[in-house]
Design a protein around this motif. Structure first.
Motif: not given
Length: 152
Positions: A111-123
């Motif tokens: 997570m960044g300031k407002s960004c949540i990153r999902f690298k694994k699509l199943e999670t």
């Protein structure tokens, strides 16, 4: 990645096949769970939910011709991103999300300031995102924006 699309449907059709169901599901969850007043539109080359000028005529301080952004979802090169401006502006909401995340996903929160990153699509924690969407009204967001973001 920036896609050239005039509608959410057009955007989704351009995505890699394996990402289309994830973005489609996120779109449905956000649309169904955001409080009344937010409006879906293409925003910054992504799917976005904004406070329209009809509710907040001042618009976004960086470009007042644009409506006030709130949530965006995007397919980036190496991940799917959820941008939630409320998490950036409200420390209590941020802390709640960070504390809840491990209850839904075993991998570390990216997570960044407002960004949540999902690298694994199943999670992607759909249930957590559903709850997150219910936590801030248009009025709450405008008040926080004016207090914490606009005047900085």
């Amino acid at each position: 990645m920036n896609y050239k699309a005039n509608s959410p449907e057009e955007y989704i059709k351009q995505l890699p096949e394996e990402r289309q169901p994830v973005i489609t599901k996120l779109r449905a969850i956000i649309s169904e769970n955001l409080p009344k007043g937010f409006q879906e539109q293409m925003s910054y080359g992504m799917l976005g939910w904004v406070v329209p000028h009809s509710i907040y005529p001042d618009g976004y301080h960086c470009d007042t011709k644009l409506p006030l952004p709130f949530i965006n979802i995007a397919s980036q090169k190496n991940f799917i991103a959820l941008y939630h401006s409320g998490i950036y502006a409200d420390q209590k909401l941020h802390d709640w999300f960070v504390a809840e995340y491990p209850k839904y996903v075993k991998t570390k929160l990216d997570m960044g300031k407002s960004c949540i990153r999902f690298k694994k699509l199943e999670t992607v924690p759909y249930e957590l995102i559903e709850e997150l969407c219910t936590k801030m009204t248009v009025e709450n967001w405008i008040s926080l924006y004016e207090k914490n973001v606009k005047n900085k």
